[in-house]
Design a protein around this motif. Structure first.
Motif, mmCIF file in Angstrom:
data_model
loop_
_atom_site.group_PDB
_atom_site.id
_atom_site.type_symbol
_atom_site.label_atom_id
_atom_site.label_comp_id
_atom_site.label_asym_id
_atom_site.label_seq_id
_atom_site.Cartn_x
_atom_site.Cartn_y
_atom_site.Cartn_z
ATOM 1 N N ALA A 102 0.429 -1.238 -0.093
ATOM 2 C CA ALA A 102 -0.251 0.230 0.267
ATOM 3 C C ALA A 102 1.003 1.325 0.432
ATOM 4 O O ALA A 102 0.738 1.837 -0.467
ATOM 5 N N ARG A 103 1.991 1.190 0.698
ATOM 6 C CA ARG A 103 2.736 2.386 1.239
ATOM 7 C C ARG A 103 3.477 2.167 -0.429
ATOM 8 O O ARG A 103 3.641 4.239 -1.101
ATOM 9 N N GLN A 104 3.904 1.501 -0.945
ATOM 10 C CA GLN A 104 4.458 1.592 -2.939
ATOM 11 C C GLN A 104 3.395 2.168 -3.780
ATOM 12 O O GLN A 104 4.305 2.985 -4.220
ATOM 13 N N VAL A 105 2.208 1.592 -3.776
ATOM 14 C CA VAL A 105 0.943 2.103 -4.350
ATOM 15 C C VAL A 105 0.552 3.314 -4.547
ATOM 16 O O VAL A 105 1.419 4.561 -5.419
ATOM 17 N N SER A 106 0.818 4.040 -2.569
ATOM 18 C CA SER A 106 0.951 5.134 -2.600
ATOM 19 C C SER A 106 1.801 6.267 -2.955
ATOM 20 O O SER A 106 1.268 7.660 -3.676
ATOM 21 N N ARG A 107 2.864 6.494 -3.123
ATOM 22 C CA ARG A 107 4.429 6.565 -3.382
ATOM 23 C C ARG A 107 4.449 6.566 -5.444
ATOM 24 O O ARG A 107 5.122 6.793 -5.697
ATOM 25 N N GLY A 108 2.963 5.797 -5.820
ATOM 26 C CA GLY A 108 3.261 5.840 -7.299
ATOM 27 C C GLY A 108 3.109 4.746 -8.213
ATOM 28 O O GLY A 108 3.956 4.568 -8.945
ATOM 29 N N TYR A 109 4.235 4.009 -7.285
ATOM 30 C CA TYR A 109 5.164 2.734 -7.657
ATOM 31 C C TYR A 109 3.594 1.062 -8.138
ATOM 32 O O TYR A 109 3.362 1.068 -7.676
ATOM 33 N N ALA A 110 3.471 0.870 -9.231
ATOM 34 C CA ALA A 110 2.936 -0.578 -10.067
ATOM 35 C C ALA A 110 4.105 -1.416 -9.872
ATOM 36 O O ALA A 110 4.258 -1.809 -10.949
ATOM 37 N N VAL A 111 3.807 -1.983 -8.351
ATOM 38 C CA VAL A 111 5.113 -3.420 -8.463
ATOM 39 C C VAL A 111 3.750 -4.169 -7.516
ATOM 40 O O VAL A 111 2.934 -4.418 -7.116
ATOM 41 N N THR A 112 4.477 -5.414 -7.747
ATOM 42 C CA THR A 112 3.847 -6.609 -7.322
ATOM 43 C C THR A 112 4.873 -6.546 -5.783
ATOM 44 O O THR A 112 5.675 -7.249 -5.290
ATOM 45 N N VAL A 113 4.265 -7.513 -5.148
ATOM 46 C CA VAL A 113 4.958 -7.965 -3.341
ATOM 47 C C VAL A 113 4.183 -9.963 -3.844
ATOM 48 O O VAL A 113 2.951 -10.276 -3.714
ATOM 49 N N SER A 114 5.712 -10.376 -3.646
ATOM 50 C CA SER A 114 5.526 -11.679 -3.199
ATOM 51 C C SER A 114 5.275 -12.882 -2.074
ATOM 52 O O SER A 114 6.428 -11.626 -0.996
ATOM 53 N N ILE A 115 5.543 -12.932 -1.283
ATOM 54 C CA ILE A 115 4.633 -14.001 0.204
ATOM 55 C C ILE A 115 4.981 -15.240 -0.255
ATOM 56 O O ILE A 115 4.757 -15.901 -0.514
ATOM 57 N N ASN A 116 5.870 -15.825 0.858
ATOM 58 C CA ASN A 116 6.113 -16.661 0.758
ATOM 59 C C ASN A 116 5.220 -17.828 2.202
ATOM 60 O O ASN A 116 4.779 -17.056 2.670
ATOM 61 N N LEU A 117 4.791 -18.735 1.420
ATOM 62 C CA LEU A 117 3.513 -19.678 2.197
ATOM 63 C C LEU A 117 4.124 -20.779 3.008
ATOM 64 O O LEU A 117 4.580 -21.076 2.018
ATOM 65 N N SER A 118 4.395 -21.162 4.496
ATOM 66 C CA SER A 118 4.550 -22.394 4.493
ATOM 67 C C SER A 118 3.454 -23.155 4.515
ATOM 68 O O SER A 118 2.488 -22.958 4.078
ATOM 69 N N ALA A 119 3.759 -24.829 4.855
ATOM 70 C CA ALA A 119 3.149 -26.015 4.560
ATOM 71 C C ALA A 119 1.863 -25.567 5.629
ATOM 72 O O ALA A 119 0.205 -25.361 5.174
#
Ligand code: C2E
Ligand code: CA
Ligand code: CA
Ligand code: CA
Length: 277
Positions: A102-119
């Motif tokens: 949300a902070r990246q987007v509010s600065r105008g950056y169109a990025v994705t965020v990848s999140i690792n999930l454990s089993a």
């Protein structure tokens, strides 16, 4: 026989004790770490080689101890997983990563965020609902979120795994198979899973361009991903030669020390990539 049994017992029990004590110690320290909020997410850039722009980040957890030592996930994720503490820590990771997005987007950056999930997290029935609540709470676009799971999490009860993947897909997020190639999934298997992305494991990338065998494997994974219309990402890219090989073989999404190590959020502003806005 009794004496030998006793000795055997003592021999093993000492080792068991050490391992068990170590585990207990880490467990109690992890509980404290949760209470005291000693975790921090680092972010590693994901680059598109076509445009040489930063298109996203992978969130990677670290444990910052009060004595300022930074503990890597390899030292505590397994204990967090086996004690079930990962569910709590995992929820924090997702919330924190979404706030970062949300902070990246509010600065105008169109990025994705990848999140690792454990089993344990992946198999939790409450996971989709929890993610949905966090998405609402932070106001992020679900399409900017990628959840990374490993092949081994899809083994066993595949019907349950497919159901869970579909629940996640319904939220609008994308799904990625991490460390691809290191598990045992067959191609026919892979087709059954509603995933969007494959991440080629670092072990296949690290000996490029010296190991022809690895280069053949990587080229085959890329070709297969394309056939199956999956995005393909290479991790652990450490040299220009590796980046060039990947680009020539049409794997454009890359991560690795050659571009950037995982960094704390306040260090990201020093990155020199063009950021797509
Ligand atoms: P992973 O998901 O395969 O993450 C990639 C690992 O490779 C990261 O180590 C990253 O720092 C490292 N790496 C990135 N580029 C390079 C490179 O060019 N060369 C080399 N040698 N290494 C590179 P890290 O951060 O220590 O994480 C290790 C593993 O711990 C991760 O492997 C992941 O399985 C797990 N992990 C990390 N963060 C989380 C998390 O938030 N949740 C869960 N469940 N697991 C996590
Ligand atoms: Ca990963
Ligand atoms: Ca990986
Ligand atoms: Ca890996």
């Amino acid at each position: 026989a009794k004496a030998r049994g006793k000795n055997t017992y003592r021999f093993f029990s000492q080792e068991l004790n050490d391992a068990a004590n170590e585990r207990l110690l880490i467990e109690s320290q992890l509980r404290e770490a949760i209470r005291e909020q000693q975790f921090i997410l680092f972010y590693q850039p994901k680059i598109d080689l076509r445009t040489e722009t930063l298109v996203g980040y992978e969130a990677l957890i670290r444990w910052l101890r009060p004595d300022n030592t930074l503990i890597p996930p390899a030292r505590f994720i397994a204990v967090a997983e086996s004690t079930g503490l990962i569910v709590q820590i995992g929820e924090w990771i997702i919330l924190e990563a979404c706030r970062f997005l949300a902070r990246q987007v509010s600065r105008g950056y169109a990025v994705t965020v990848s999140i690792n999930l454990s089993a344990r997290q992946f198999h939790d029935n409450n996971l989709p609902g929890m993610i949905e609540r966090i998405i609402k709470r932070t106001g992020v676009a679900p399409t900017a979120l990628v959840f990374e799971i490993t092949e081994s999490m899809l083994m066993g009860d595949t019907d349950a795994a497919i159901k869970q993947l579909n629940q996640l897909k319904r939220l609008g997020v994308s799904l990625s198979i991490d460390d691809f190639g290191t598990g045992y999934s067959s191609l026919s298997y892979l087709k059954r899973f509603p995933v969007d992305e494959l991440k080629i494991d670092r072990s296949f990338v690290k000996d490029i361009p010296d190991d022809q065998n690895d280069m053949d494997i990587v080229a085959a994974i890329i070709a297969m991903a394309q056939k199956m219309q999956l995005r393909v990402v290479a991790e652990g890219v450490e040299s220009a030669a590796q980046a060039n090989f990947l680009k020539q073989n049409a794997c454009y999404l890359v991560q690795g020390y050659y571009f950037s190590m995982p960094l704390a959020e306040q260090e990201l502003s020093h990155l020199t990539f063009t950021i797509k806005t």
